[in-house]
Design a protein around this motif. Structure first.
Motif, PDB file in Angstrom:
ATOM      1  N   ARG A   1      26.666  18.219  18.454  1.00 35.86           N
ATOM      2  CA  ARG A   1      27.882  17.745  19.115  1.00 35.86           C
ATOM      3  C   ARG A   1      28.374  18.819  20.083  1.00 35.86           C
ATOM      4  N   ASN A   2      29.113  18.376  21.093  1.00 32.15           N
ATOM      5  CA  ASN A   2      29.668  19.305  22.064  1.00 32.15           C
ATOM      6  C   ASN A   2      31.177  19.386  21.864  1.00 32.15           C
TER       7      ASN A   2
ATOM      8  N   GLY B   1      33.461  20.608  23.869  1.00 34.86           N
ATOM      9  CA  GLY B   1      34.257  20.689  25.091  1.00 34.86           C
ATOM     10  C   GLY B   1      34.639  22.118  25.418  1.00 34.86           C
ATOM     11  N   TRP B   2      35.936  22.341  25.696  1.00 35.81           N
ATOM     12  CA  TRP B   2      36.400  23.677  26.081  1.00 35.81           C
ATOM     13  C   TRP B   2      36.094  24.710  25.004  1.00 35.81           C
ATOM     14  N   ALA B   3      36.020  24.270  23.737  1.00 34.29           N
ATOM     15  CA  ALA B   3      35.809  25.205  22.634  1.00 34.29           C
ATOM     16  C   ALA B   3      34.338  25.417  22.297  1.00 34.29           C
ATOM     17  N   HIS B   4      33.432  24.732  22.996  1.00 37.01           N
ATOM     18  CA  HIS B   4      32.012  24.797  22.628  1.00 37.01           C
ATOM     19  C   HIS B   4      31.480  26.233  22.727  1.00 37.01           C
ATOM     20  N   ASP B   5      31.707  26.880  23.846  1.00 36.29           N
ATOM     21  CA  ASP B   5      31.255  28.266  24.003  1.00 36.29           C
ATOM     22  C   ASP B   5      32.083  29.216  23.146  1.00 36.29           C
ATOM     23  N   VAL B   6      33.381  28.932  23.030  1.00 34.12           N
ATOM     24  CA  VAL B   6      34.246  29.771  22.196  1.00 34.12           C
ATOM     25  C   VAL B   6      33.724  29.801  20.761  1.00 34.12           C
ATOM     26  N   LEU B   7      33.249  28.642  20.291  1.00 33.58           N
ATOM     27  CA  LEU B   7      32.723  28.531  18.930  1.00 33.58           C
ATOM     28  C   LEU B   7      31.244  28.896  18.863  1.00 33.58           C
ATOM     29  N   HIS B   8      30.791  29.630  19.820  1.00 41.29           N
ATOM     30  CA  HIS B   8      29.440  30.211  19.819  1.00 41.29           C
ATOM     31  C   HIS B   8      28.334  29.171  19.653  1.00 41.29           C
TER      32      HIS B   8
ATOM     33  N   GLY C   1      27.761  23.859  17.871  1.00 43.13           N
ATOM     34  CA  GLY C   1      27.491  22.431  18.009  1.00 43.13           C
ATOM     35  C   GLY C   1      26.026  22.107  18.176  1.00 43.13           C
ATOM     36  N   THR C   2      25.203  23.080  18.586  1.00 48.33           N
ATOM     37  CA  THR C   2      23.752  22.873  18.700  1.00 48.33           C
ATOM     38  C   THR C   2      23.155  23.058  17.300  1.00 48.33           C
ATOM     39  N   HIS C   3      23.400  22.059  16.457  1.00 50.48           N
ATOM     40  CA  HIS C   3      23.212  22.248  15.022  1.00 50.48           C
ATOM     41  C   HIS C   3      21.801  21.973  14.530  1.00 50.48           C
ATOM     42  N   GLN C   4      21.048  21.140  15.227  1.00 48.97           N
ATOM     43  CA  GLN C   4      19.688  20.877  14.761  1.00 48.97           C
ATOM     44  C   GLN C   4      18.840  22.141  14.798  1.00 48.97           C
ATOM     45  N   ILE C   5      18.869  22.865  15.901  1.00 47.95           N
ATOM     46  CA  ILE C   5      18.096  24.102  15.997  1.00 47.95           C
ATOM     47  C   ILE C   5      18.633  25.134  15.018  1.00 47.95           C
TER      48      ILE C   5
END
Length: 374
Positions: A290-291, A293-300, A303-307
């Motif tokens: 999941r993405n 949004g504005w917090a995606h990069d902040v949350l390191h 969201g790229t959880h499969q890998i």
């Protein structure tokens, strides 16, 4: 921008699983899928290598941002405009709580040994980062590893798994709406997720017994933090300021963790497997990207959880690159959602509550959008 400057490697030819389609995967059909070694060979080798300078960059950045927000909070309290001060408080809670979730994720990397290649550095940094947000680092590290070893396994996973009818009782049916968000995290820390209960503050729990000394060290860190910082701060400045300055942002972080954990392992047609049908790769692939949004990069990039689940030693700053390659080479294995997050959480929670109880002999369980869960 990240200080990481690794060179991109030559692409590896894609490996295509035989007789396996996207439809089969989405429905949880137990067909042949690539082995974990095949999947690893498809990804750039440097994605598996942590860089200590880069890891510390993110750790210090997160701490500095939280400190900066706190300093602004103190400055706001000194100015005469009451309306402005009170308008800043909810913003402070939300943004600072989000950044505390990013601090948690740095400690989470330490628990996966993806912060550095040195276990001692990982545990020192992990204990520090998690202690300041009231998390017992080593017990959580062990229970989280258990989750990773059993992701998508109805009979062994750690939290939010479907529950067999034999374990159904009145107590287990009690559920605070939307897990009470941060309240759900507090309950999980003390009680685990029924029927497989666990207390993260008990270093002699069966899951921790072989690592009790390390768990005691983490508990000692928490005790010292509470006794030397948190309680004296409340005594000096009052409970209301302690709550405004610290406890509410921590609760915001707790809300994020419940939100993230639930959304990454549930959605319509995401399969859960009984122990007889489960295997490691299939279980990890049941995670949902999941993405934020504005917090995606902040949350390191969590969201790229499969890998992350397939290869938990990939540092967070390599997850996006590894995910891009994975999606290009295995499009039939990709499970991601671009649905808006809060509507998704509300919808999936109702679907979850409607269908969480499953037959004792179920070996594959997927949630479906019924009229009742609309």
């Amino acid at each position: 921008m990240s200080p990481n400057s690794s060179a991109t490697e030559a692409p590896t030819p894609p490996i295509t699983p035989e007789k396996f389609t996207e439809s089969d995967f989405q429905k949880g059909v137990p067909r042949a899928i690539p082995s974990i070694l095949e999947l690893k060979k498809a990804l750039p080798a440097h994605c598996f290598q942590p860089d200590l300078t880069t890891s510390f960059y993110y750790a210090f950045k997160d701490l500095a941002l939280v400190a900066g927000l706190y300093i602004i909070m103190l400055a706001m309290e000194l100015q005469p405009y009451t309306l402005l001060k009170w308008a800043y408080i909810p913003i402070y809670w939300y943004v600072s709580g989000t950044l505390m979730a990013s601090i948690f994720i740095v400690g989470h990397d330490c628990g996966h040994e993806s912060f550095s290649n040195n276990s001692l550095i990982n545990d020192i940094v992990g204990n520090f980062m998690h202690t300041i947000i009231l998390v017992p680092y080593y017990p959580w590290k062990l229970s989280h590893r258990h989750h990773h070893k059993n992701t998508g396994n109805i009979d062994k996973d750690e939290v939010f798994y479907p529950v067999r009818e034999q374990h159904r009782n009145k107590d287990s049916e009690l559920m605070i709406p939307y897990f009470g968000l941060g309240i759900g995290w507090i309950f999980y820390m003390f009680k685990g997720y029924s029927p497989r209960t666990i207390n993260h503050f008990n270093p002699f729990n069966h899951l921790f017994i072989k690592h009790s000394v390390n768990c005691i060290i983490s508990m000692a860190c928490l005790t010292a933090w509470m006794g030397l910082v948190v309680i004296p701060y409340g005594s000096a400045y009052g409970f209301s300021r302690l709550a405004i300055h610290y406890l509410m942002p921590v609760f915001g972080f707790m809300c994020w963790i419940v939100f993230i954990t639930f959304l990454h392992h549930h959605d319509e047609n995401v399969p859960w497997y009984g122990d007889e049908k489960w295997d490691f790769v299939r279980g990890q692939l049941s995670s949902v990207d999941r993405n934020y949004g504005w917090a995606h990069d902040v949350l390191h990039n969590i969201g790229t959880h499969q890998i992350h689940h397939l290869f938990s030693k990939v540092p967070h700053y390599h997850l996006e690159e590894a995910t891009k390659v994975f999606r290009e080479r295995y499009p039939e294995l990709v499970r991601k959602s671009d649905e808006r997050l809060i509507p998704a959480f509300i919808r999936i929670f109702h679907m979850f509550m409607d269908q969480v109880w499953i037959p004792d002999d179920a070996q594959v369980h997927s949630y479906t959008l019924s009229k009742k869960s609309l």
